[in-house]
Every structure is written in structure tokens, then in C-alpha cells.
Design a protein around this motif. Sequence first.
Motif, PDB file in Angstrom:
ATOM      1  N   PRO A 124       0.793  -1.237   0.000  1.00  0.00           N
ATOM      2  CA  PRO A 124       0.000   0.000   0.000  1.00  0.00           C
ATOM      3  C   PRO A 124       0.822   1.283   0.000  1.00  0.00           C
ATOM      4  O   PRO A 124       0.381   2.301  -0.550  1.00  0.00           O
ATOM      5  N   LEU A 125       2.012   1.260   0.605  1.00  0.00           N
ATOM      6  CA  LEU A 125       2.815   2.477   0.662  1.00  0.00           C
ATOM      7  C   LEU A 125       3.229   2.937  -0.736  1.00  0.00           C
ATOM      8  O   LEU A 125       3.470   4.123  -0.951  1.00  0.00           O
ATOM      9  N   GLU A 126       3.293   2.015  -1.670  1.00  0.00           N
ATOM     10  CA  GLU A 126       3.628   2.369  -3.046  1.00  0.00           C
ATOM     11  C   GLU A 126       2.444   3.018  -3.764  1.00  0.00           C
ATOM     12  O   GLU A 126       2.597   3.531  -4.874  1.00  0.00           O
ATOM     13  N   HIS A 127       1.273   2.997  -3.135  1.00  0.00           N
ATOM     14  CA  HIS A 127       0.062   3.523  -3.764  1.00  0.00           C
ATOM     15  C   HIS A 127      -0.536   4.678  -2.971  1.00  0.00           C
ATOM     16  O   HIS A 127      -1.733   4.952  -3.086  1.00  0.00           O
ATOM     17  N   GLY A 128       0.301   5.336  -2.174  1.00  0.00           N
ATOM     18  CA  GLY A 128      -0.133   6.550  -1.498  1.00  0.00           C
ATOM     19  C   GLY A 128      -0.506   6.414  -0.043  1.00  0.00           C
ATOM     20  O   GLY A 128      -0.845   7.406   0.603  1.00  0.00           O
ATOM     21  N   ALA A 129      -0.477   5.205   0.509  1.00  0.00           N
ATOM     22  CA  ALA A 129      -0.796   5.021   1.923  1.00  0.00           C
ATOM     23  C   ALA A 129       0.351   5.531   2.793  1.00  0.00           C
ATOM     24  O   ALA A 129       1.514   5.558   2.379  1.00  0.00           O
ATOM     25  N   ASP A 130       0.017   5.937   4.006  1.00  0.00           N
ATOM     26  CA  ASP A 130       1.021   6.344   4.993  1.00  0.00           C
ATOM     27  C   ASP A 130       1.377   5.210   5.946  1.00  0.00           C
ATOM     28  O   ASP A 130       2.496   5.147   6.460  1.00  0.00           O
ATOM     29  N   VAL A 131       0.401   4.344   6.190  1.00  0.00           N
ATOM     30  CA  VAL A 131       0.551   3.267   7.162  1.00  0.00           C
ATOM     31  C   VAL A 131      -0.032   1.993   6.579  1.00  0.00           C
ATOM     32  O   VAL A 131      -1.097   2.023   5.950  1.00  0.00           O
ATOM     33  N   VAL A 132       0.664   0.874   6.771  1.00  0.00           N
ATOM     34  CA  VAL A 132       0.125  -0.423   6.374  1.00  0.00           C
ATOM     35  C   VAL A 132      -0.005  -1.283   7.621  1.00  0.00           C
ATOM     36  O   VAL A 132       0.882  -1.312   8.476  1.00  0.00           O
ATOM     37  N   ILE A 133      -1.140  -1.948   7.721  1.00  0.00           N
ATOM     38  CA  ILE A 133      -1.458  -2.816   8.851  1.00  0.00           C
ATOM     39  C   ILE A 133      -1.663  -4.232   8.316  1.00  0.00           C
ATOM     40  O   ILE A 133      -2.247  -4.423   7.247  1.00  0.00           O
ATOM     41  N   THR A 134      -1.189  -5.229   9.055  1.00  0.00           N
ATOM     42  CA  THR A 134      -1.449  -6.603   8.639  1.00  0.00           C
ATOM     43  C   THR A 134      -1.599  -7.507   9.853  1.00  0.00           C
ATOM     44  O   THR A 134      -0.996  -7.268  10.895  1.00  0.00           O
ATOM     45  N   SER A 135      -2.436  -8.505   9.695  1.00  0.00           N
ATOM     46  CA  SER A 135      -2.491  -9.587  10.683  1.00  0.00           C
ATOM     47  C   SER A 135      -1.424 -10.596  10.287  1.00  0.00           C
ATOM     48  O   SER A 135      -1.595 -11.337   9.312  1.00  0.00           O
TER      49      SER A 135
END
Length: 350
Positions: free
Chosen positions: A187-198
Motif C-alpha cells: 500500500p505504501l507504493e500507492h499513497g498510503a502512509d501506514v500499512v497494517i497486517t495480521s
Amino acid sequence: MNRPGPGLSTIAIHGIPHRRPDWSPVAPSLYQSSTFVNPIGSDDEVLYSRYGNNPNQVELAKKYALLEKADAAIFVASGMGATALAHLAVLRPGDHLLSSSWIYGGTQRLFDEELGRLGIEVTYVAPDQVRLWRKSVRKSTRAIFVETPTNPLMRVIDLGPISYLAEEHGLALLVDATFASPVNFRPLEHGADVVITSATKYLNGHSDVIAGAVAGTASFVEEVNRLMRLWGQAIDPHAAWLVDRGMRTLAVRMERHNSNGMAVAQWAEQHPGISKVHYPGLPSHPDHAHAKLVLTGFGGMVGLEVKGGTKATERLLKRLKLVTHAPSLAGVETLVSEPRLTSHKGIGPE
């Protein structure tokens, strides 16, 4: 001439490749210790596993940050812990959160039941209604949350317009990409600031760990770390070691997840007992065109709607032998669950 950097498969195994000292172990050591010897008179930060600075915790976070192409990352005790701490790091009492309405049931309950108690308002927006996102922004809005691919219908959200809106208004964009893994989508490559994952799911991949992870800027992760220490959400060193073990096969497992997911989806689409198949790799999926642009693979999650409703579904489940009826996903075994009784229990049909 610049040499290309290591690929995702190499990073998942080695982190940053380096020459190992003679006689050092090939497999990483497990530091199953709550505390470490502290030098007398030192004012350096103590090593204490609740602080998230156990070597197993630290090295795992470094490797995951590389996979997500983030400045920093941190692992915590569960995926829900990661979601909660990520939002607490950017929201304060009186703030407003814009959230996609297509989200995991546990996340919605967190927002509805807990953020409100902290004085944080949440507005849900259908992620395909771009104009409604803009209309829903308030002066008190501080962040946007999106899940993609979604649970359980596998919708793939276009982050472009949402990330543009977030940047325009100075909002943090948090994205849960558990259903993709960093191999298929970052997601960071698509404009997100934070990525969350389980990390319970694809990262570990063996159905024997509960863990979560958050990645983003160093300052953001530092705030998550501060909250983790106060709220007691540190990942156990052995759990961190097991997640690292799982990540070493992440790339090859994702290849098989992608191929198996497609095979199951194509088979199910032709089966007379299945009324609808939700899989972004199928041309019939509403987000197929966009999914082809942003996903490296379509993953191992397939949503099925069985003709005949609940009774027919239960008859099907009772006949399964190889597939196990259990919550969770993305392990080496094949699981099947009913969202109405698990992930989305208590949430209305809409």
C-alpha cells in the motif's frame, strides 16, 4: 552501474544480505527471555521484551519494513492489536475518522464500541463513492482507513483518489492489506502512509501464531511502540521467531496461494451448486481490471455463495474432508469459514 537490490523473496529470507561470521548459526537464534543483563550505571534503554526490543522482535520488524518498503515497522501481539495501536497513534479525543464501510467485522466493532468511548467519531463511506469521501471530510478529520482486498468479498479498492484526498487535507491514510501480503500488494507504493497486517495470516502461514504488524514512517512507528509498551501489546519472542520462520517461505507460498486460489475460483464459477464467486482474478469480479494493475497475484482467498442458502451450505460443509471448517486463513492447510458466524457475526446483512 547500479546493481539491482535484493528481491522480495531474498528479503523475506535474509533481510539485507550480509556475510555471516564463521561458526555462526544458519538459523536465527531464539531469545526466549523476558529481560537482559543491564550494565551497572548505564542510562541506555534497558532490553526488556515488553518494550519490543528483544533481538527477535527487532530483526523481524526490520525485515518486514523492507518488504513493505517502509522506514520502520513493529510487531505486536495480534492483528487487532496492530489495528488498534495504529489508530491510537494518529487519533486523539475529539478527532474524526473516515473509514471504508467494507471492512473486517472485528475492526468495525473496535471503531463502534471503543473509539467512541475515547471521544473519536467514525463515519463509514462506501469506498467506491469517491465524491462521498470528499463530502464526509470535516475540520476534525484526522485519518482515513481502508481495507484492501476486503474481507470476505475480495473487493480491491482504488487507493488513488483516496490517497489524493488524504494528501490534500493532510490526513493519514491507513490501509489493512492482510488479504494480499506484501508479496502481492504494498500500500505504501500507492499513497498510503501506514500499512497494517495480521501476521497470523500470510506472513506466518502455519496457523500456529497470533501476531500483527504495522509499518510506516519512523516517527509513526515510534509512537506505536510507545503505545504498545503502555497497553501491553508486545509480541512474544517465540512468536516473533515463528513469524520469521514463516516469512522465509512467504514468496514461494504466495505463488502457490495465487495459483490455487485461481484454480478453485475457476472451478467454483462453473459449479452448478455455486451461485456467486468472489475472486479478483476472475474477469467476472467487479474490480478485476484494477486488480490486474495493482496486484502481483490474486491470493488464496476465495468467497463463495452457495445455492440454497444456509441449509445447503451446512450440507456442503459436513461433506468436506480435506478442507477444514475453522476461522482464520492463509495457512498451509485449506480452511473454510462462514463470515456470518465468525468475522462478521453481529453485523447487519448490508
